[in-house]
Design a protein around this motif. Structure first.
Motif, PDB file in Angstrom:
ATOM      1  N   GLN A  18      62.925  50.289 -13.863  1.00 23.90           N
ATOM      2  CA  GLN A  18      63.315  49.846 -15.197  1.00 23.90           C
ATOM      3  C   GLN A  18      64.747  49.332 -15.196  1.00 23.90           C
ATOM      4  OE1 GLN A  18      62.204  53.434 -17.525  1.00 23.90           O
ATOM      5  NE2 GLN A  18      61.030  51.979 -18.759  1.00 23.90           N
ATOM      6  N   ASP A  19      65.518  49.618 -14.148  1.00 25.39           N
ATOM      7  CA  ASP A  19      66.919  49.214 -14.073  1.00 25.39           C
ATOM      8  C   ASP A  19      67.176  48.532 -12.730  1.00 25.39           C
ATOM      9  OD1 ASP A  19      69.680  48.963 -13.974  1.00 25.39           O
ATOM     10  OD2 ASP A  19      70.060  50.956 -14.807  1.00 25.39           O
ATOM     11  N   LEU A  20      67.076  47.203 -12.715  1.00 29.52           N
ATOM     12  CA  LEU A  20      67.211  46.444 -11.462  1.00 29.52           C
ATOM     13  C   LEU A  20      68.565  46.645 -10.785  1.00 29.52           C
ATOM     14  CD1 LEU A  20      65.565  43.007 -12.280  1.00 29.52           C
ATOM     15  CD2 LEU A  20      64.870  44.608 -10.503  1.00 29.52           C
ATOM     16  N   GLN A  21      69.639  46.576 -11.566  1.00 32.84           N
ATOM     17  CA  GLN A  21      70.980  46.673 -10.981  1.00 32.84           C
ATOM     18  C   GLN A  21      71.182  48.019 -10.296  1.00 32.84           C
ATOM     19  OE1 GLN A  21      72.823  44.176 -10.655  1.00 32.84           O
ATOM     20  NE2 GLN A  21      72.064  42.757 -12.168  1.00 32.84           N
ATOM     21  N   ALA A  22      70.844  49.102 -11.000  1.00 30.85           N
ATOM     22  CA  ALA A  22      71.033  50.443 -10.441  1.00 30.85           C
ATOM     23  C   ALA A  22      70.151  50.648  -9.214  1.00 30.85           C
ATOM     24  CB  ALA A  22      70.726  51.503 -11.493  1.00 30.85           C
ATOM     25  N   ARG A  23      68.942  50.109  -9.243  1.00 30.73           N
ATOM     26  CA  ARG A  23      68.022  50.281  -8.107  1.00 30.73           C
ATOM     27  C   ARG A  23      68.523  49.530  -6.880  1.00 30.73           C
ATOM     28  NH1 ARG A  23      65.411  53.764  -5.662  1.00 30.73           N
ATOM     29  NH2 ARG A  23      63.325  53.270  -5.008  1.00 30.73           N
ATOM     30  N   LEU A  24      69.046  48.326  -7.071  1.00 30.27           N
ATOM     31  CA  LEU A  24      69.586  47.557  -5.951  1.00 30.27           C
ATOM     32  C   LEU A  24      70.786  48.287  -5.346  1.00 30.27           C
ATOM     33  CD1 LEU A  24      69.497  45.046  -4.179  1.00 30.27           C
ATOM     34  CD2 LEU A  24      70.894  43.890  -5.902  1.00 30.27           C
ATOM     35  N   VAL A  25      71.639  48.833  -6.195  1.00 28.92           N
ATOM     36  CA  VAL A  25      72.789  49.604  -5.705  1.00 28.92           C
ATOM     37  C   VAL A  25      72.306  50.795  -4.879  1.00 28.92           C
ATOM     38  CG1 VAL A  25      74.692  51.112  -6.433  1.00 28.92           C
ATOM     39  CG2 VAL A  25      74.387  48.867  -7.498  1.00 28.92           C
ATOM     40  N   LYS A  26      71.295  51.500  -5.372  1.00 33.94           N
ATOM     41  CA  LYS A  26      70.763  52.665  -4.640  1.00 33.94           C
ATOM     42  C   LYS A  26      70.210  52.258  -3.277  1.00 33.94           C
ATOM     43  CE  LYS A  26      67.959  56.777  -5.194  1.00 33.94           C
ATOM     44  NZ  LYS A  26      67.125  57.567  -6.099  1.00 33.94           N
ATOM     45  N   HIS A  27      69.470  51.151  -3.228  1.00 35.08           N
ATOM     46  CA  HIS A  27      68.950  50.661  -1.942  1.00 35.08           C
ATOM     47  C   HIS A  27      70.110  50.340  -0.994  1.00 35.08           C
ATOM     48  CE1 HIS A  27      64.642  50.412  -2.611  1.00 35.08           C
ATOM     49  NE2 HIS A  27      64.831  49.781  -3.764  1.00 35.08           N
ATOM     50  N   ASN A  28      71.133  49.682  -1.496  1.00 36.11           N
ATOM     51  CA  ASN A  28      72.247  49.256  -0.639  1.00 36.11           C
ATOM     52  C   ASN A  28      73.180  50.399  -0.249  1.00 36.11           C
ATOM     53  OD1 ASN A  28      71.646  46.560  -0.119  1.00 36.11           O
ATOM     54  ND2 ASN A  28      72.378  45.953  -2.129  1.00 36.11           N
ATOM     55  N   GLN A  29      73.135  51.501  -0.975  1.00 38.90           N
ATOM     56  CA  GLN A  29      73.943  52.670  -0.608  1.00 38.90           C
ATOM     57  C   GLN A  29      73.206  53.593   0.356  1.00 38.90           C
ATOM     58  OE1 GLN A  29      74.937  54.370  -4.436  1.00 38.90           O
ATOM     59  NE2 GLN A  29      76.833  53.177  -4.567  1.00 38.90           N
ATOM     60  N   GLY A  30      71.950  53.278   0.654  1.00 38.18           N
ATOM     61  CA  GLY A  30      71.169  54.103   1.571  1.00 38.18           C
ATOM     62  C   GLY A  30      70.473  55.260   0.893  1.00 38.18           C
ATOM     63  N   GLY A  31      70.367  55.218  -0.433  1.00 35.09           N
ATOM     64  CA  GLY A  31      69.750  56.310  -1.178  1.00 35.09           C
ATOM     65  C   GLY A  31      68.239  56.313  -1.164  1.00 35.09           C
ATOM     66  N   CYS A  32      67.657  55.371  -0.480  1.00 37.66           N
ATOM     67  CA  CYS A  32      66.192  55.255  -0.397  1.00 37.66           C
ATOM     68  C   CYS A  32      65.811  55.265   1.083  1.00 37.66           C
ATOM     69  CB  CYS A  32      65.781  53.947  -1.069  1.00 37.66           C
ATOM     70  SG  CYS A  32      64.096  53.891  -1.594  1.00 37.66           S
ATOM     71  N   PRO A  91      72.212  45.601   4.357  1.00 39.12           N
ATOM     72  CA  PRO A  91      72.180  45.377   2.911  1.00 39.12           C
ATOM     73  C   PRO A  91      70.983  44.534   2.470  1.00 39.12           C
ATOM     74  CG  PRO A  91      73.740  43.870   3.906  1.00 39.12           C
ATOM     75  CD  PRO A  91      73.230  44.773   5.003  1.00 39.12           C
ATOM     76  N   TRP A  92      70.632  44.719   1.206  1.00 42.47           N
ATOM     77  CA  TRP A  92      69.511  44.023   0.588  1.00 42.47           C
ATOM     78  C   TRP A  92      70.003  43.074  -0.484  1.00 42.47           C
ATOM     79  CZ3 TRP A  92      64.671  44.693   2.453  1.00 42.47           C
ATOM     80  CH2 TRP A  92      64.448  45.804   3.265  1.00 42.47           C
ATOM     81  N   ARG A  93      69.220  42.023  -0.711  1.00 43.43           N
ATOM     82  CA  ARG A  93      69.490  41.145  -1.845  1.00 43.43           C
ATOM     83  C   ARG A  93      68.188  40.965  -2.601  1.00 43.43           C
ATOM     84  NH1 ARG A  93      67.550  36.155  -0.140  1.00 43.43           N
ATOM     85  NH2 ARG A  93      67.605  35.927   2.113  1.00 43.43           N
ATOM     86  N   LEU A  94      68.316  40.743  -3.896  1.00 42.87           N
ATOM     87  CA  LEU A  94      67.153  40.566  -4.749  1.00 42.87           C
ATOM     88  C   LEU A  94      66.595  39.159  -4.544  1.00 42.87           C
ATOM     89  CD1 LEU A  94      65.475  41.909  -6.991  1.00 42.87           C
ATOM     90  CD2 LEU A  94      67.065  40.884  -8.629  1.00 42.87           C
ATOM     91  N   GLU A  95      65.332  39.082  -4.199  1.00 39.16           N
ATOM     92  CA  GLU A  95      64.654  37.802  -3.988  1.00 39.16           C
ATOM     93  C   GLU A  95      63.900  37.376  -5.251  1.00 39.16           C
ATOM     94  OE1 GLU A  95      62.883  34.566  -1.691  1.00 39.16           O
ATOM     95  OE2 GLU A  95      64.614  35.824  -1.339  1.00 39.16           O
ATOM     96  N   THR A  96      63.120  38.318  -5.821  1.00 39.79           N
ATOM     97  CA  THR A  96      62.273  38.023  -6.972  1.00 39.79           C
ATOM     98  C   THR A  96      62.191  39.249  -7.860  1.00 39.79           C
ATOM     99  OG1 THR A  96      60.899  36.568  -5.604  1.00 39.79           O
ATOM    100  CG2 THR A  96      59.937  37.296  -7.676  1.00 39.79           C
ATOM    101  N   ALA A  97      62.161  39.046  -9.160  1.00 35.95           N
ATOM    102  CA  ALA A  97      61.927  40.132 -10.114  1.00 35.95           C
ATOM    103  C   ALA A  97      61.047  39.608 -11.235  1.00 35.95           C
ATOM    104  CB  ALA A  97      63.240  40.659 -10.677  1.00 35.95           C
ATOM    105  N   ILE A  98      60.035  40.369 -11.587  1.00 37.30           N
ATOM    106  CA  ILE A  98      59.108  39.984 -12.633  1.00 37.30           C
ATOM    107  C   ILE A  98      59.069  41.119 -13.650  1.00 37.30           C
ATOM    108  CG2 ILE A  98      56.723  39.333 -13.168  1.00 37.30           C
ATOM    109  CD1 ILE A  98      56.625  38.576 -10.074  1.00 37.30           C
TER     110      ILE A  98
END
Length: 80
Positions: free
Chosen positions: A23-37, A45-52
Motif C-alpha cells: 500500500q506504500d510504494l516509497q516505504a516498500r522500496l526503501v525497505k527492499h534497498n535497506q536489506g529488510g526483505c 539496490p533496486w529501482r521501481l520498474e512498474t507499479a499498477i
C-alpha cells in the motif's frame, strides 16, 4: 487507499526482477534497498520498474499471483 502491484529491477543485474504487493510504494522500496526483505537483500539496490494501482486488495493480490506465474512473467517481460 490503493493497493499497488510493483515490479522491481536490480541495478546490480537488470535480468533480476521482483514482483510484490504493497500500500506504500516509497516505504516498500526503501525497505527492499535497506536489506529488510530476505528475498531481495542480495540483489540490491533496486529501482521501481512498474507499479499498477488497484482499489481492491483481492484484485491486486490476484494480479500479483498471475505475474509470478510462468505466463505472467512472460506477459511482464513483453509489456513492462
Amino acid at each position: 487507499m490503493y493497493h499497488y502491484v510493483y515490479i522491481l529491477v536490480s541495478d546490480k543485474d537488470a535480468s533480476i526482477h521482483y514482483t510484490g504487493l504493497t500500500q506504500d510504494l516509497q516505504a516498500r522500496l526503501v525497505k527492499h534497498n535497506q536489506g529488510g526483505c530476505p528475498h531481495t537483500a542480495k540483489d540490491r539496490p533496486w529501482r521501481l520498474e512498474t507499479a499498477i494501482a488497484f482499489a481492491s486488495r483481492e484484485k491486486a493480490a490476484a494480479f500479483e499471483q498471475y505475474l509470478k506465474s510462468g505466463s505472467g512473467r512472460e506477459f511482464a517481460r513483453r509489456h513492462f
